[in-house]
Design an enzyme around this catalytic site. Structure first.
Site, PDB file in Angstrom:
ATOM      1  CE  LYS A  75      -3.862   2.004   2.680  1.00 32.32           C
ATOM      2  NZ  LYS A  75      -4.728   1.835   3.875  1.00 32.32           N
ATOM      3  CB  SER A 150      -8.052   3.787   2.980  1.00 29.91           C
ATOM      4  OG  SER A 150      -7.198   3.124   3.894  1.00 29.91           O
ATOM      5  CB  SER A 174      -8.441   1.023   5.876  1.00 28.94           C
ATOM      6  OG  SER A 174      -9.122   2.251   5.849  1.00 28.94           O
TER       7      SER A 174
END
Lengths: 483, 95
Positions: A75, A150, A174
């Site tokens: 990420k 997210s 997330s």
């Protein structure tokens, strides 16, 4: 070979079925081929091939670490030395991280091959990946829907089999919510289990990194490497890391599953309720016992979160000031103008909204009414979980109120978007570990089952998840066009 | 609790955050909505509850006061917007 799990790939690499270079090239081609998903912000192909060559050399010698040669991606919230680390923001579009996050260091040392950096909501603030400066990510199961957020890029890339595993972070859901919406396995560890060093901070008392994979078995392999005490993270917990794969095959006979009645009230739609019930019935068949538990303060989780997270974000994001790194406005008239315009230009709408809420909540005269009050509620919620977890081994429920929603469907009303995290946020406030595993489909879109455990009970969660994956095949299904 | 565009401008200044004048009304509306959501916290009595800062109630660790970092000025300043003679440059503060 792209549908294989990490566990299968580690065997294939050792058997000589393929080399890490071949594996890496094959995944890089898939990433290129499915570029329209927009799951990657940066692809680091050349570096990946060089790392894969090193892994192949180690594998040939026979003394390679377990994850040697396994392609993964991070990420874009994890700092990677020499590689752009944008956190999904224009503010850090020019930020080449000067050091590695501890999680990145550990996965590098374990021999993984990083293929690139994954798309995400800006500074991890969002539940749909639509706040990213680099544009939204398509959910491979239905490309007109969101992948969740997210960690939306991580979830979409694993679901589309562009990588066998990815890192994610979870502040209010997330990891779990995008895992659910994309039909993959995601694990948010206990707060303090995985180092936050080099993981760009959103809400420091809630943020936690974890693995996103096809299976629980793979999540155990990644977590084994990611977990552990880190002196560089002041909230890291000094607690031994157990063997996360050791308990995977334990029987679930006698397992006590708690179902919070507040998770299954009238607000839960009937299709979702039926899907979760089917999953729970599979556990009953494996010998589990169901016990109803109650969490009277659960309804206050979202209000408390939207004080604590913005307050901490307003403090954390003050470091983005246009002076030492990141975006700077042109021709600032004075120092104030430099701060105000650099931050005004660098941050997107949702980030600004949360900075404003946090600044207000922390401003003179409001601190007790908002932040202290929210921290008190946080304790009540945590106490609810602790009481329930004295009666049961794990708690189960939905991850998200619905399957993936349409791109643009919820962007006009921030509060409607916040409410999508109703089943995940309380767990972050309590600091407990939790997983999302694929548990079926609604309208041909994946649905996740949430499994919540006691502090540091990740091995138990992985066991409970793995056993379900032995009797179901939801986690093995791949979206049309990505087989 | 209802916030006005003026309130938004004040808060934005506290945060040194540039907000487009066209957007202040919509921020005021969004912030009012969020504060209404947050106001639900008032429905529960928390007088005798101890605020929770760390989920495991862990205190901050202490370590010996020894130098543990090496100087990485060049690496850090290589990514800075404006640097001169090892210093970060900003517009003049003192006339």
């Amino acid at each position: 070979m792209h549908t294989k799990t990490i566990a299968q790939l580690t065997k294939g690499l050792r058997a000589g079925d393929y080399s890490s270079v071949e594996l890496t090239q094959s995944y890089l081609e898939r990433i290129q081929q499915h570029k329209s998903l927009n799951s990657f912000i940066s692809v680091t192909g050349e570096q990946a091939i060089a790392t894969a060559k090193q892994a192949d050399a180690l594998l040939a010698k026979g003394n390679a670490p377990l994850l040697a040669g396994i392609p993964i991606a991070h990420k874009d919230i994890f700092c990677t030395r020499g590689v752009k680390t944008s956190c999904g923001s224009k503010m850090l579009d020019n930020f080449i991280a000067p050091y590695n996050a501890t999680v990145v260091e550990k996965l590098n040392a374990a021999g993984t091959v990083t293929l690139g950096k994954l798309n995400m909501d800006e500074f991890a603030m969002g539940s749909s990946n639509e706040t990213s400066f680099y544009g939204s990510v398509q959910n491979p199961w239905a490309t007109n829907t969101v992948p969740g957020g997210s960690s939306g890029g991580s979830a979409a890339a694993v679901a589309a089999r562009l990588i066998p595993g990815a890192t994610g972070t979870d502040t209010g859901g997330s990891i779990r919510q995008p895992a659910a919406l994309c039909g993959i396995t995601g694990l948010k560890p206990t707060y303090g289990r995985v180092s936050r060093y080099g993981m760009i901070a959103y809400a420091s008392s809630l943020d936690q990194g974890g693995p996103m994979t096809q299976t629980a078995e793979d999540a155990a392999l990644m977590l084994q490497t990611m977990a552990g005490f880190d002196p560089k993270d002041s909230t890291s917990v000094e607690c031994e890391v157990p063997d996360y794969s050791a308990e995977l095959n334990n029987s679930l006979a006698g397992l006590k599953i708690g179902l919070p009645k507040e998770f299954f009230d009238d607000a839960l739609n009937s299709e979702m309720a039926a899907t979760i019930e089917t999953a729970i019935n599979a556990y009953i068949k494996m010998g589990a016992e169901i016990i109803e538990v109650s969490m009277p303060n659960l309804k206050l989780a979202i209000p408390a979160y939207y004080v604590i997270a913005p307050a901490e974000c307003s403090a954390n994001l003050s470091r983005m000031d246009g002076v030492r790194f990141g975006h700077r406005c042109t021709n600032p008239a004075d120092l104030n103008d430099l701060y105000i315009r650099s931050r005004g230009e660098g941050f997107g709408t949702e980030v600004k909204r949360r900075i404003l809420v946090g600044t207000y909540a922390l401003s003179e005269g409001y601190y007790d009414a908002y932040y202290i009050k929210a921290q008190k509620i946080r304790r009540l919620i945590s106490d609810d979980f602790n009481t329930a977890l004295k009666q049961v081994d794990v708690i189960m429920g939905p991850v998200s109120p619905t399957s993936a929603f349409g791109l643009g469907e919820k962007t006009s009303d921030p509060i409607e978007m916040y409410l999508a995290d109703i089943y995940t946020i309380a767990i972050n406030l309590a600091g407990l570990p939790a997983m999302s595993i694929p548990a079926g489909f609604i309208d041909k879109k994946p649905v996740g089952l949430q499994i919540i455990g006691n502090y540091f009970a990740e091995a138990k969660l992985l066991n409970v998840a793995h056993q379900y994956q032995q009797v179901t095949d939801w986690h093995q299904q791949t979206p049309n066009g990505f087989e | 609790m209802s916030l006005t565009a003026d309130d938004v401008n004040k808060i934005a200044y506290l945060a040194r955050l540039g907000i487009d004048a066209r957007d202040t009304e919509s921020y005021a509306k969004d912030l009012t909505g969020i504060l209404d959501l947050v106001a639900q916290m008032g429905t529960v009595d928390t007088d005798n509850v101890i605020p929770m800062a760390h989920p495991l109630d862990q205190a901050q660790r202490l370590r010996p006061d020894l130098v543990s970092e090496s100087n990485q000025r060049e690496a850090f300043q290589a990514i800075a917007p404006q640097v001169e003679a090892d210093l970060y440059l900003v517009p003049k503060v003192i006339e």
